[in-house]
Scaffold this motif. Structure first.
Motif, PDB file in Angstrom:
ATOM      1  N   THR A 177       8.596  21.074 -53.768  1.00 56.76           N
ATOM      2  CA  THR A 177       8.516  21.403 -52.351  1.00 56.76           C
ATOM      3  C   THR A 177       7.154  20.979 -51.818  1.00 56.76           C
ATOM      4  O   THR A 177       6.128  21.575 -52.158  1.00 56.76           O
ATOM      5  N   TYR A 178       7.135  19.947 -50.988  1.00 57.48           N
ATOM      6  CA  TYR A 178       5.900  19.425 -50.404  1.00 57.48           C
ATOM      7  C   TYR A 178       5.569  20.186 -49.119  1.00 57.48           C
ATOM      8  O   TYR A 178       6.453  20.400 -48.269  1.00 57.48           O
ATOM      9  N   GLY A 179       4.291  20.556 -48.944  1.00 57.27           N
ATOM     10  CA  GLY A 179       3.820  21.101 -47.679  1.00 57.27           C
ATOM     11  C   GLY A 179       3.282  19.954 -46.833  1.00 57.27           C
ATOM     12  O   GLY A 179       2.149  19.507 -47.030  1.00 57.27           O
ATOM     13  N   ILE A 180       4.084  19.457 -45.913  1.00 53.59           N
ATOM     14  CA  ILE A 180       3.769  18.192 -45.245  1.00 53.59           C
ATOM     15  C   ILE A 180       2.533  18.304 -44.347  1.00 53.59           C
ATOM     16  O   ILE A 180       1.673  17.412 -44.347  1.00 53.59           O
ATOM     17  N   GLU A 181       2.442  19.384 -43.547  1.00 51.66           N
ATOM     18  CA  GLU A 181       1.267  19.487 -42.673  1.00 51.66           C
ATOM     19  C   GLU A 181      -0.025  19.486 -43.490  1.00 51.66           C
ATOM     20  O   GLU A 181      -1.015  18.844 -43.109  1.00 51.66           O
ATOM     21  N   ARG A 182      -0.043  20.186 -44.594  1.00 47.82           N
ATOM     22  CA  ARG A 182      -1.261  20.223 -45.416  1.00 47.82           C
ATOM     23  C   ARG A 182      -1.611  18.837 -45.953  1.00 47.82           C
ATOM     24  O   ARG A 182      -2.766  18.426 -45.959  1.00 47.82           O
ATOM     25  N   ILE A 183      -0.595  18.145 -46.440  1.00 47.30           N
ATOM     26  CA  ILE A 183      -0.840  16.803 -46.969  1.00 47.30           C
ATOM     27  C   ILE A 183      -1.383  15.890 -45.880  1.00 47.30           C
ATOM     28  O   ILE A 183      -2.344  15.139 -46.083  1.00 47.30           O
ATOM     29  N   MET A 184      -0.800  15.963 -44.695  1.00 48.01           N
ATOM     30  CA  MET A 184      -1.223  15.077 -43.627  1.00 48.01           C
ATOM     31  C   MET A 184      -2.628  15.416 -43.128  1.00 48.01           C
ATOM     32  O   MET A 184      -3.409  14.525 -42.790  1.00 48.01           O
ATOM     33  N   MET A 185      -2.967  16.697 -43.072  1.00 45.03           N
ATOM     34  CA  MET A 185      -4.327  17.068 -42.669  1.00 45.03           C
ATOM     35  C   MET A 185      -5.343  16.497 -43.642  1.00 45.03           C
ATOM     36  O   MET A 185      -6.413  16.013 -43.243  1.00 45.03           O
ATOM     37  N   ALA A 186      -5.011  16.524 -44.956  1.00 46.92           N
ATOM     38  CA  ALA A 186      -5.923  15.975 -45.958  1.00 46.92           C
ATOM     39  C   ALA A 186      -6.011  14.455 -45.834  1.00 46.92           C
ATOM     40  O   ALA A 186      -7.109  13.884 -45.873  1.00 46.92           O
ATOM     41  N   LEU A 187      -4.867  13.794 -45.667  1.00 46.87           N
ATOM     42  CA  LEU A 187      -4.870  12.332 -45.604  1.00 46.87           C
ATOM     43  C   LEU A 187      -5.541  11.817 -44.334  1.00 46.87           C
ATOM     44  O   LEU A 187      -6.240  10.802 -44.348  1.00 46.87           O
ATOM     45  N   GLN A 188      -5.338  12.539 -43.228  1.00 45.36           N
ATOM     46  CA  GLN A 188      -5.888  12.063 -41.956  1.00 45.36           C
ATOM     47  C   GLN A 188      -7.276  12.621 -41.660  1.00 45.36           C
ATOM     48  O   GLN A 188      -7.910  12.225 -40.679  1.00 45.36           O
ATOM     49  N   GLY A 189      -7.740  13.544 -42.510  1.00 47.90           N
ATOM     50  CA  GLY A 189      -9.089  14.065 -42.332  1.00 47.90           C
ATOM     51  C   GLY A 189      -9.261  14.904 -41.090  1.00 47.90           C
ATOM     52  O   GLY A 189     -10.333  14.902 -40.470  1.00 47.90           O
ATOM     53  N   VAL A 190      -8.220  15.662 -40.694  1.00 52.39           N
ATOM     54  CA  VAL A 190      -8.326  16.534 -39.522  1.00 52.39           C
ATOM     55  C   VAL A 190      -8.382  17.981 -39.989  1.00 52.39           C
ATOM     56  O   VAL A 190      -7.905  18.326 -41.071  1.00 52.39           O
ATOM     57  N   SER A 191      -8.956  18.853 -39.164  1.00 52.24           N
ATOM     58  CA  SER A 191      -9.164  20.245 -39.565  1.00 52.24           C
ATOM     59  C   SER A 191      -8.221  21.207 -38.872  1.00 52.24           C
ATOM     60  O   SER A 191      -8.296  22.412 -39.109  1.00 52.24           O
ATOM     61  N   HIS A 192      -7.348  20.722 -38.005  1.00 49.81           N
ATOM     62  CA  HIS A 192      -6.386  21.584 -37.313  1.00 49.81           C
ATOM     63  C   HIS A 192      -5.046  20.859 -37.274  1.00 49.81           C
ATOM     64  O   HIS A 192      -4.985  19.653 -37.032  1.00 49.81           O
ATOM     65  N   PHE A 193      -3.965  21.627 -37.503  1.00 48.61           N
ATOM     66  CA  PHE A 193      -2.647  20.989 -37.545  1.00 48.61           C
ATOM     67  C   PHE A 193      -2.324  20.283 -36.224  1.00 48.61           C
ATOM     68  O   PHE A 193      -1.597  19.292 -36.199  1.00 48.61           O
ATOM     69  N   LYS A 194      -2.876  20.783 -35.117  1.00 48.15           N
ATOM     70  CA  LYS A 194      -2.577  20.162 -33.821  1.00 48.15           C
ATOM     71  C   LYS A 194      -3.061  18.714 -33.755  1.00 48.15           C
ATOM     72  O   LYS A 194      -2.532  17.916 -32.973  1.00 48.15           O
ATOM     73  N   ASP A 195      -4.076  18.382 -34.572  1.00 49.93           N
ATOM     74  CA  ASP A 195      -4.680  17.052 -34.499  1.00 49.93           C
ATOM     75  C   ASP A 195      -4.009  16.034 -35.418  1.00 49.93           C
ATOM     76  O   ASP A 195      -4.431  14.870 -35.465  1.00 49.93           O
ATOM     77  N   ILE A 196      -2.999  16.442 -36.175  1.00 49.76           N
ATOM     78  CA  ILE A 196      -2.270  15.495 -37.013  1.00 49.76           C
ATOM     79  C   ILE A 196      -1.626  14.425 -36.131  1.00 49.76           C
ATOM     80  O   ILE A 196      -1.011  14.737 -35.100  1.00 49.76           O
ATOM     81  N   ALA A 197      -1.779  13.172 -36.528  1.00 48.08           N
ATOM     82  CA  ALA A 197      -1.068  12.092 -35.834  1.00 48.08           C
ATOM     83  C   ALA A 197       0.378  12.108 -36.297  1.00 48.08           C
ATOM     84  O   ALA A 197       0.680  11.768 -37.432  1.00 48.08           O
ATOM     85  N   TYR A 198       1.269  12.546 -35.401  1.00 50.55           N
ATOM     86  CA  TYR A 198       2.673  12.678 -35.797  1.00 50.55           C
ATOM     87  C   TYR A 198       3.406  11.345 -35.714  1.00 50.55           C
ATOM     88  O   TYR A 198       4.179  10.977 -36.585  1.00 50.55           O
ATOM     89  N   ALA A 199       3.147  10.629 -34.645  1.00 48.15           N
ATOM     90  CA  ALA A 199       3.735   9.298 -34.410  1.00 48.15           C
ATOM     91  C   ALA A 199       2.698   8.499 -33.627  1.00 48.15           C
ATOM     92  O   ALA A 199       1.715   9.066 -33.142  1.00 48.15           O
ATOM     93  N   PRO A 200       2.869   7.208 -33.524  1.00 50.17           N
ATOM     94  CA  PRO A 200       1.871   6.415 -32.786  1.00 50.17           C
ATOM     95  C   PRO A 200       1.612   6.975 -31.391  1.00 50.17           C
ATOM     96  O   PRO A 200       2.537   7.093 -30.573  1.00 50.17           O
ATOM     97  N   GLY A 201       0.373   7.400 -31.163  1.00 48.49           N
ATOM     98  CA  GLY A 201      -0.009   7.898 -29.852  1.00 48.49           C
ATOM     99  C   GLY A 201       0.406   9.312 -29.554  1.00 48.49           C
ATOM    100  O   GLY A 201       0.176   9.801 -28.446  1.00 48.49           O
ATOM    101  N   ILE A 202       1.010  10.015 -30.502  1.00 46.21           N
ATOM    102  CA  ILE A 202       1.492  11.377 -30.266  1.00 46.21           C
ATOM    103  C   ILE A 202       0.960  12.288 -31.381  1.00 46.21           C
ATOM    104  O   ILE A 202       1.212  12.044 -32.575  1.00 46.21           O
ATOM    105  N   SER A 203       0.264  13.333 -30.983  1.00 47.65           N
ATOM    106  CA  SER A 203      -0.255  14.276 -31.979  1.00 47.65           C
ATOM    107  C   SER A 203       0.778  15.364 -32.258  1.00 47.65           C
ATOM    108  O   SER A 203       1.716  15.580 -31.475  1.00 47.65           O
TER     109      SER A 203
END
Length: 978
Positions: A156-182
């Motif tokens: 079971t992968y925790g996707i938001e956590r993985i993406m925050m680590a990969l993208q270097g952001v400190s808040h889930f709101k700042d994850i790049a979800y799609a091109p140009g959309i957080s």
């Protein structure tokens, strides 16, 4: 983020997984989707992957907390059966996400999962990426109360956590979800509005009605034998319950009733699903069990003593099991070798998370031959009067495969028998070791055991390879589906993760050459050395308390890395910061020379990594943890203590024992009663009792339960309570474990005792006694704590174990036999404390009858040790033991002095009468009773105790019984050496 979901989907479909869709009702985890929780049941194969929005109302934070969401995204994978290499497959999936597993520190850290509501459990790990938990990895063992065969692997992968680590952001709101959309732009409104609903606006009565309607519909579907719609309505029940819980609308009684109802429905769904699949003929087919390993049929020979190397290769063991398994395997190999005739050197064993290594030098090339005499019938029965062999002799010879003429004779106990001397030809070392080592593997067990794709083996984690060499000669070992080879597995990220082993000699150096330190002492020393260097570089020292042993057994090659955090977080209480470091992250705190916490820590990575990358990752994880802690701290400081205390109504303590609020009330009342016993009632105790356990309702302690007491003190001080009240609330939780600090104040000691005696009386009263190694409520710890506090406060000696338990039982319906069992349980903990401290077991047994008042027993033991070598004391002991031996049990200590007539018995009577009554303590009694020694000895030398005249015999026995009874309360004299 959507690219990551697509990458995972492609990766797992390429490896045989089908794709299903998220479930069409709220689930708290991907596990609850029927594609997991139902499909893991039964014998059919199943490989699936899917995205699952997981809804947890209690995690709602209005979108403000950087790491908590009421709806987070999981990616779920089920591999049924276990493919044999699921960890390697998982690491491949991380690479598919663009994670360089060679540069990052990817770790499998023990995590044992259970869901009582589903009747499900499994063993496995949290997967850490540079300290961040990104995945739950579990071998499913049971679901719906049914044992699973075959076993499924759940990832079971925790996707938001993985993406925050990969993208270097400190808040889930700042994850790049799609091109140009957080992420925040896409889902922020939903996160806020659903948080509002769950925490503030959900209609309690409407949701209670929904719960009842959903449960009834689930029942109706079960009666209709439709498990899928029944499961759907069980999920709706679960979500509705979670909504009510988030609204604070679930009482203790309602919680217990709802859990029992959902658990019963879930188990029926599971059983019905399995039955329906069987009725359908298992459309997906059946999983074939793994074929057994081929048993060895021939064995190589060696011509000189060689070193044995035996390695049991596993997936990551729990740290505590590394140490335990090393010793268990060493003892097993030594014992089994000792039962053979094979000469050998000392057995050595080493362990890491992934291997147990046994080395035995100087193993002889073969066993020596051995002669043994097989005894037959007596000669008188073996030959007739004419000297001819009888049927008995002929039958014995035939059974041994020899002619009668080959039989000899042997005399045993003066009787002559026919016999045959046989030679047992010694076996070659390889043959002996082959079977012996297979037994060691087959018998391996741990405190918690699991199954995987092997049909017969069971251990704490899967065993994946065996390496067995005698010198450079392979030793064939076959156990269940596992066969030994001549290769080992090194780091999974190595260029060649599987390497050929040339021979047994120098194997630890061979492993070191591949970046593995097999010796735990060397790993520990390297961690200490390097961590101290790193701390010194910032003017600090390392605080090794609490996690050094665990960290040592989490890695195969330690790589300590110095990290830092913002000094602003030092405004939080230091114990919050160190608890987060140790409990959640297994970091080593760094302190200044005067003990103050510095804004640095040491993380210990596994093997060669990109240290800057790993440092940055761990710093980000700790920053997020501290942000959570700061959020809880601020929220709790805004909450009045009484409101926190009111929150205890929602926390269940135990079935039949009410809520935590009920327990806190009992503790306060019991502390008052105990205070009355010793005259220690005061305003501090009364106020602290009124607030008892209030911090269990704080957000901080709900998140970090080990801070109970610590936060009570902090919050009480900041709420204006007196330092004495705050300290008593802290001390109520002491001691937390053996060797921990004890209360320092009388109020703290009384609350600590009340806490522990309420626990013992209540749980023994409902039959929740510890059994074997199972002690879910920590009753051993509670009993040890109570005994330790009573020993540390001699002024509380009037609070005996018996009296405290009886006072605790006033608010509970506890059978008398349960109270006695709890008292005896506590006495045994006291006994173990004394033995562990190195006291002579005879002295311990002698004072044990006094253990109802541990401080009294302690004082008596100290006096006993001081008197042990005193000749007068030794003589008195011998005299009193003579008295005890001759007096029949049940003899009353009463007699008529007028019936005595012999000078020796009259002298004993006078000596007995002269002993002062009411002396306190062993030393005082010995001084007072020393005049008995001579008269007792003379009495036995000159007087016939068992006189024929009944009245005289009764007087003499009564006199001795009176002496026995005078001495009995002082010590168990019979336990001392005579």
């Amino acid at each position: 983020m959507q690219d990551a979901l697509l990458a995972l989907t492609r990766y797992w479909t390429d490896r045989g997984c089908i794709v299903v869709q998220p479930y069409n009702t709220e689930v708290g985890a991907g596990t609850l989707n029927p594609a997991t929780v139902l499909r893991v049941l039964g014998p059919e194969p199943w490989r699936v992957s899917y995205v699952e929005p997981s809804v947890r109302p209690d995690d709602a934070r209005y979108g403000e907390n950087p790491n908590r969401l009421q709806t987070h995204t999981q990616f779920q994978v089920i591999l049924k059966p276990d493919p044999g290499d699921p960890q390697e497959l998982y690491l491949g999936s991380l690479e598919a996400l663009g994670i360089d597993v060679r540069a990052h520190d990817v770790r499998f850290v023990e995590d044992n999962w259970a869901s009582p509501a589903l009747g499900a459990w499994g063993l496995g790990w949290e997967v850490w990426l540079d300290g961040l938990e990104i995945t739950q990895f579990t071998y499913f063992q049971q679901a719906g109360g049914m044992s699973l065969d075959p076993v499924s692997v759940e990832i079971t992968y925790g996707i938001e956590r993985i993406m925050m680590a990969l993208q270097g952001v400190s808040h889930f709101k700042d994850i790049a979800y799609a091109p140009g959309i957080s992420y925040g732009e896409a889902f922020g409104q939903s996160e806020y509005e659903m948080s509002r609903y769950y925490l503030d606006d959900a209609d309690v009565e409407a949701n209670k009605r929904l719960f009842e309607e959903y449960a009834a519909e689930a029942r109706r579907m079960l009666d209709a034998r439709l498990p899928v719609p029944a499961h759907n309505y069980v999920l709706k029940c679960s979500h509705t319950f979670n909504v009510l819980d988030a609204r604070g609308a679930i009482s203790t009684t309602e919680r217990a009733r709802a859990f029992a109802r959902m658990r019963g429905l879930a188990r029926e769904v599971a059983q019905l699903w399995a039955a329906r699949r069987e009725e359908l003929g298992h459309p997906l087919g059946l999983v074939e069990p793994a074929a057994p390993a081929t048993a060895p049929t021939g064995f190589a020979t060696v011509d000189q003593p060689r070193t044995l190397l035996f390695e049991i290769g596993t997936e990551e063991l729990p740290p505590a099991e590394v140490t335990r398994t090393v010793e268990a395997v060493r003892e097993a190999v030594a014992a089994k070798l000792g039962a053979t005739r094979l000469a050998h050197g000392a057995v050595q064993a080493h362990g890491t998370p992934r291997r147990i290594v046994v080395l035995v030098p100087d193993v002889a090339p073969r066993e020596p031959d051995a002669e043994r005499t097989v005894r037959g019938p007596r000669v008188s029965a073996a030959f007739g009067a004419d000297g001819e062999p009888t049927k008995a002799a002929l039958g014995f010879a035939r059974g041994q495969g020899v002619d009668v003429a080959a039989l000899g004779r042997v005399t045993e106990n003066g009787v002559e028998h026919v016999a045959l001397v046989r030679t047992d030809v010694g076996r070659g070392a390889v043959e002996v070791l082959s079977g012996l080592l297979a037994e060691v593997v087959g018998e391996l067990r741990a405190e918690k055991n699991m199954r995987w794709n092997d049909p017969k083996l069971s251990f704490t984690r899967p065993i994946r390879w065996l390496l067995a060499l005698l010198g450079d000669t392979p030793v064939p070992v076959a156990v269940s589906a596992l066969a030994s080879g001549t290769v080992t597995r090194v780091h999974r990220t190595a260029a060649e993760p599987v390497v050929e082993v040339p021979g047994a000699d120098g194997y630890l150096d061979f492993l070191a050459g591949h970046g593995i330190t097999a010796d735990a002492d060397r790993r520990r020393a390297e961690i200490v050395r390097r961590a101290e260097e790193l701390a010194a570089s910032v003017g600090g020292v390392v605080d090794f308390d609490g996690v050094l042993d665990e960290v040592t057994n989490l890695v195969e090659r330690p790589t300590p890395i110095l990290g830092s955090f913002s000094a602003d977080y030092l405004e939080l209480p230091a114990q919050i910061l160190t608890t987060v470091m140790r409990k959640h992250q297994r970091y080593l705190p760094v302190r200044s020379a005067d003990g103050a916490l510095l804004p640095h820590f040491v993380a210990v990575a596994n093997g060669a990594v990109d240290e800057d990358l790993v440092r940055a990752g761990n710093e980000a994880v700790l920053r997020a943890r501290y942000e959570d802690a700061a959020f809880f701290w601020r929220a709790d400081l805004r909450t009045p203590l009484e409101r926190m205390k009111a929150g205890l109504e929602k926390l269940t303590f135990a079935d039949k024992l009410g809520s935590m609020a009920d327990r806190a009330g009992r503790i306060a009342a019991l502390a008052g009663r105990l205070a009355e016993v010793v005259g220690a009632a005061d305003d501090t105790l009364r106020r602290a009792g009124k607030l008892a356990k209030f911090d269990l309702g704080s957000q901080m302690v709900i998140e970090l339960s080990s801070l109970a007491g610590v936060m009570a003190r902090e919050y009480a001080l900041r709420a204006g309570e007196t330092p004495q009240v705050a300290q008593a609330l802290y001390e109520m939780e002491l001691p937390r474990s053996a060797g921990d600090a004890l209360p320092g104040s009388t109020a703290g000691a009384l609350l600590s005792l009340a806490d522990r005696f309420d626990l013992l009386a209540g749980l023994f009263g409902i039959g929740a006694n510890p059994t074997g190694s199972s002690d879910p409520f920590g009753l051993r710890r509670a009993a040890l704590g109570a005994v330790s506090v009573l020993r540390a406060f001699p002024e509380l000696r009037e609070i005996t174990l018996s009296r405290a338990l009886e006072l605790a039982a006033r608010d509970l319906a506890v059978p008398r036999e349960a109270l006695e069992a709890a008292r005896e349980f506590a006495v045994r903990r006291y006994e173990q404390q004394l033995l562990d401290a190195g006291h002579d077991h005879r002295h311990v047994n002698a004072v044990l009858p006094l253990a109802d008042a541990p401080a009294v027993a302690d004082e008596t033991l100290a006096e006993l040790v001081a008197l042990a070598d005193d000749e007068g004391f030794t003589a008195l002991v011998a005299a009193l033991q003579r008295v005890r031996r001759i007096v029949p049990a049940g003899t009353a200590g009463e007699y008529d002095p007028g019936a005595l007539r012999e000078p020796a018995e009259l002298a004993l009577h006078e000596a007995f009468a002269a002993v002062p009554r009411g002396t306190t303590g062993l030393a005082a009694f010995v001084t007072a009773a020393s005049g008995l020694t001579g008269p007792v000895n003379t009495f036995f030398d000159e007087v016939l105790v068992m006189a024929e005249e009944p009245g005289l015999r009764a007087a003499r026995l009564g006199l001795l019984a009176a002496i026995r009874d005078l001495a009995a309360p002082v010590l168990a004299w019979q336990e001392l050496p005579s």
